[in-house]
Design a protein around this motif. Structure first.
Motif, mmCIF file in Angstrom:
data_model
loop_
_atom_site.group_PDB
_atom_site.id
_atom_site.type_symbol
_atom_site.label_atom_id
_atom_site.label_comp_id
_atom_site.label_asym_id
_atom_site.label_seq_id
_atom_site.Cartn_x
_atom_site.Cartn_y
_atom_site.Cartn_z
ATOM 1 N N LEU A 143 33.141 65.178 67.119
ATOM 2 C CA LEU A 143 32.134 65.627 68.078
ATOM 3 C C LEU A 143 31.169 66.624 67.439
ATOM 4 C CD1 LEU A 143 34.309 65.996 71.289
ATOM 5 C CD2 LEU A 143 32.279 64.542 71.060
ATOM 6 N N GLU A 144 31.703 67.554 66.672
ATOM 7 C CA GLU A 144 30.836 68.527 66.002
ATOM 8 C C GLU A 144 29.821 67.813 65.103
ATOM 9 O OE1 GLU A 144 30.989 72.147 62.705
ATOM 10 O OE2 GLU A 144 32.830 71.087 63.252
ATOM 11 N N ALA A 145 30.309 66.863 64.288
ATOM 12 C CA ALA A 145 29.424 66.152 63.354
ATOM 13 C C ALA A 145 28.359 65.344 64.092
ATOM 14 C CB ALA A 145 30.249 65.241 62.454
ATOM 15 N N ILE A 146 28.755 64.677 65.173
ATOM 16 C CA ILE A 146 27.806 63.868 65.952
ATOM 17 C C ILE A 146 26.719 64.751 66.541
ATOM 18 C CG2 ILE A 146 27.558 62.526 68.083
ATOM 19 C CD1 ILE A 146 30.400 61.388 67.441
ATOM 20 N N HIS A 147 27.118 65.876 67.130
ATOM 21 C CA HIS A 147 26.141 66.743 67.799
ATOM 22 C C HIS A 147 25.234 67.462 66.793
ATOM 23 C CE1 HIS A 147 27.809 65.767 71.587
ATOM 24 N NE2 HIS A 147 28.893 66.495 71.483
ATOM 25 N N VAL A 148 25.782 67.855 65.648
ATOM 26 C CA VAL A 148 24.932 68.477 64.621
ATOM 27 C C VAL A 148 23.913 67.460 64.122
ATOM 28 C CG1 VAL A 148 24.900 69.389 62.268
ATOM 29 C CG2 VAL A 148 26.574 70.256 63.921
ATOM 30 N N LYS A 149 24.350 66.231 63.895
ATOM 31 C CA LYS A 149 23.435 65.188 63.439
ATOM 32 C C LYS A 149 22.314 64.962 64.451
ATOM 33 C CE LYS A 149 23.400 60.355 61.854
ATOM 34 N NZ LYS A 149 22.429 59.853 62.843
ATOM 35 N N ASP A 150 22.654 65.045 65.738
ATOM 36 C CA ASP A 150 21.659 64.865 66.799
ATOM 37 C C ASP A 150 20.889 66.156 67.092
ATOM 38 O OD1 ASP A 150 22.434 62.248 67.075
ATOM 39 O OD2 ASP A 150 23.760 62.607 68.774
ATOM 40 N N GLN A 151 21.193 67.224 66.367
ATOM 41 C CA GLN A 151 20.594 68.547 66.582
ATOM 42 C C GLN A 151 20.843 69.058 68.008
ATOM 43 O OE1 GLN A 151 16.469 68.475 65.319
ATOM 44 N NE2 GLN A 151 17.010 68.100 63.204
ATOM 45 N N ALA A 165 27.500 71.118 69.912
ATOM 46 C CA ALA A 165 28.222 71.343 68.655
ATOM 47 C C ALA A 165 28.976 72.666 68.698
ATOM 48 C CB ALA A 165 27.248 71.334 67.483
ATOM 49 N N LEU A 166 28.353 73.676 69.292
ATOM 50 C CA LEU A 166 28.999 74.987 69.405
ATOM 51 C C LEU A 166 30.285 74.896 70.202
ATOM 52 C CD1 LEU A 166 28.958 78.061 68.993
ATOM 53 C CD2 LEU A 166 27.550 78.229 71.059
ATOM 54 N N ARG A 167 30.269 74.117 71.291
ATOM 55 C CA ARG A 167 31.481 73.988 72.104
ATOM 56 C C ARG A 167 32.623 73.379 71.296
ATOM 57 N NH1 ARG A 167 28.110 71.825 77.016
ATOM 58 N NH2 ARG A 167 28.997 69.813 76.415
ATOM 59 N N VAL A 215 26.374 79.098 61.396
ATOM 60 C CA VAL A 215 25.223 78.226 61.111
ATOM 61 C C VAL A 215 24.656 77.663 62.416
ATOM 62 C CG1 VAL A 215 24.530 76.063 60.018
ATOM 63 C CG2 VAL A 215 26.003 77.673 58.780
ATOM 64 N N ILE A 216 25.546 77.294 63.332
ATOM 65 C CA ILE A 216 25.094 76.755 64.624
ATOM 66 C C ILE A 216 24.410 77.844 65.449
ATOM 67 C CG2 ILE A 216 25.894 75.809 66.832
ATOM 68 C CD1 ILE A 216 28.085 74.331 65.167
ATOM 69 N N TYR A 217 24.975 79.052 65.441
ATOM 70 C CA TYR A 217 24.308 80.170 66.138
ATOM 71 C C TYR A 217 22.896 80.373 65.600
ATOM 72 C CZ TYR A 217 28.261 82.166 68.819
ATOM 73 O OH TYR A 217 29.257 82.395 69.726
ATOM 74 N N ALA A 218 22.743 80.282 64.289
ATOM 75 C CA ALA A 218 21.412 80.459 63.694
ATOM 76 C C ALA A 218 20.462 79.382 64.206
ATOM 77 C CB ALA A 218 21.504 80.422 62.175
ATOM 78 N N ALA A 219 20.943 78.146 64.310
ATOM 79 C CA ALA A 219 20.111 77.052 64.815
ATOM 80 C C ALA A 219 19.732 77.270 66.280
ATOM 81 C CB ALA A 219 20.847 75.727 64.661
ATOM 82 N N LEU A 220 20.558 78.034 66.995
ATOM 83 C CA LEU A 220 20.284 78.348 68.404
ATOM 84 C C LEU A 220 19.487 79.658 68.554
ATOM 85 C CD1 LEU A 220 23.776 77.412 69.898
ATOM 86 C CD2 LEU A 220 21.613 76.222 70.344
ATOM 87 N N TYR A 224 20.567 85.219 66.385
ATOM 88 C CA TYR A 224 20.577 85.749 65.029
ATOM 89 C C TYR A 224 21.704 86.749 64.773
ATOM 90 C CZ TYR A 224 15.905 83.732 65.353
ATOM 91 O OH TYR A 224 14.871 82.881 65.558
ATOM 92 N N GLY A 225 21.936 87.646 65.711
ATOM 93 C CA GLY A 225 22.986 88.638 65.516
ATOM 94 C C GLY A 225 24.364 88.008 65.434
ATOM 95 N N LEU A 226 24.639 87.051 66.333
ATOM 96 C CA LEU A 226 25.928 86.363 66.309
ATOM 97 C C LEU A 226 26.077 85.550 65.035
ATOM 98 C CD1 LEU A 226 26.102 85.154 70.032
ATOM 99 C CD2 LEU A 226 27.446 86.988 68.973
ATOM 100 N N ALA A 227 24.983 84.925 64.597
ATOM 101 C CA ALA A 227 25.024 84.145 63.361
ATOM 102 C C ALA A 227 25.350 85.047 62.171
ATOM 103 C CB ALA A 227 23.685 83.446 63.147
ATOM 104 N N ALA A 228 24.681 86.182 62.087
ATOM 105 C CA ALA A 228 24.929 87.103 60.969
ATOM 106 C C ALA A 228 26.368 87.604 60.989
ATOM 107 C CB ALA A 228 23.958 88.276 61.052
#
Length: 261
Positions: A179-187, A192-194, A215-220, A223-227
């Motif tokens: 599921l993660e791979a499918i959702h990341v591919k579909d952006q 993907a986060l779930r 990485v997913i937080y950054a795409a969303l 920024y703070g959570l991603a860092a």
């Protein structure tokens, strides 16, 4: 991480010994991420009813191969289950409720349905593998090698470890990674986060999943959570091949977070 009722149930199931993990229930709780109002007991009842319908038939088939044939007739001919070759990467193939409703899925979810009754049997004199994606076809080890040859051009040799039984936790993890791979591919980063959050419920110490969440937080644009997550990953695996690149990325994320705040 939001802690819903279904996630608490998911965590409770995973706290059990592996042999006590109810694979079908765990798979349905994964589906609750997409369908919050899903009636999990109703789908478990449906699986139990199917198992009940099969019980008498299988009792009359003492030979394992004939029992498998009876099971295949029931699932793939009478009930119409099949592998989804037309839309293999449709995320619905990874949600057990959709697989039961639509009668189609991918190998791991069809195996979950099959395993409410079997996936691997031992026939005297040889091992037999069952392929639920191809209507319960019986495969010998040589036929598995033939498939590997077609995929990898003879570069991968069949090993006994490849036929080791796969426990419920490993199957649940595979569902979530699909599921993660499918959702990341579909952006589709929210979905993907779930999936990654559930993986971290399974193993909170997984450095790779902490990184992936960052990485997913950054795409969303969180920024703070991603860092925070990327910093945690670098601290856990300071010599990782991507650690140096991530240190530069963390600095950029911190700057963006400060501007937002």
């Amino acid at each position: 991480m939001a802690e819903s009722g279904s996630r608490r149930q998911f965590s409770d199931i995973l706290a059990r010994d592996d042999e006590s993990v109810d694979l079908a229930e765990a798979a349905l709780l994964i589906a609750c991420e997409e369908y919050p109002d899903l009636d999990v007991p109703a789908y478990l009842t449906r699986l139990n009813r199917m198992a009940g319908e099969l019980r008498d038939r299988l009792a009359e088939e003492p030979r394992p191969e004939r029992a498998v044939m009876a099971l295949n007739r029931y699932l793939f001919q009478e009930k119409g289950f099949r592998g989804n070759t037309e839309a293999y990467y449709d995320p619905r193939n990874s949600y057990l409720n959709d697989v039961l409703d639509r009668r189609t899925g991918i190998p791991i979810t069809l195996s979950t349905v099959y395993m409410d009754v079997i996936v691997r049997v031992n026939v005297p004199g040889r091992g037999v593998l069952i392929d639920p994606f191809h209507c319960g076809a019986l495969l010998s080890e040589q036929e598995c090698q033939d498939r590997l040859d077609r995929i990898f051009g003879g570069r991968v040799k069949m090993e006994s470890r490849m036929l080791t039984g796969c426990g419920p936790r490993a199957m649940i993890e595979r569902m979530l990674r699909n599921l993660e791979a499918i959702h990341v591919k579909d952006q589709d980063y929210s979905r993907a986060l779930r999936a990654v959050e559930l993986l971290l419920l399974m193993d909170p110490d997984s450095a790779e999943d902490v990184r992936d969440r960052g990485v997913i937080y950054a795409a969303l644009d969180c920024y703070g959570l991603a860092a925070r997550d990327l910093e945690a990953y670098v601290a856990l695996v300071p010599r990782a091949p991507d650690a140096e690149d991530l240190r530069g990325r963390i600095a950029v994320l911190r700057q963006k977070a400060s501007r937002v705040n």
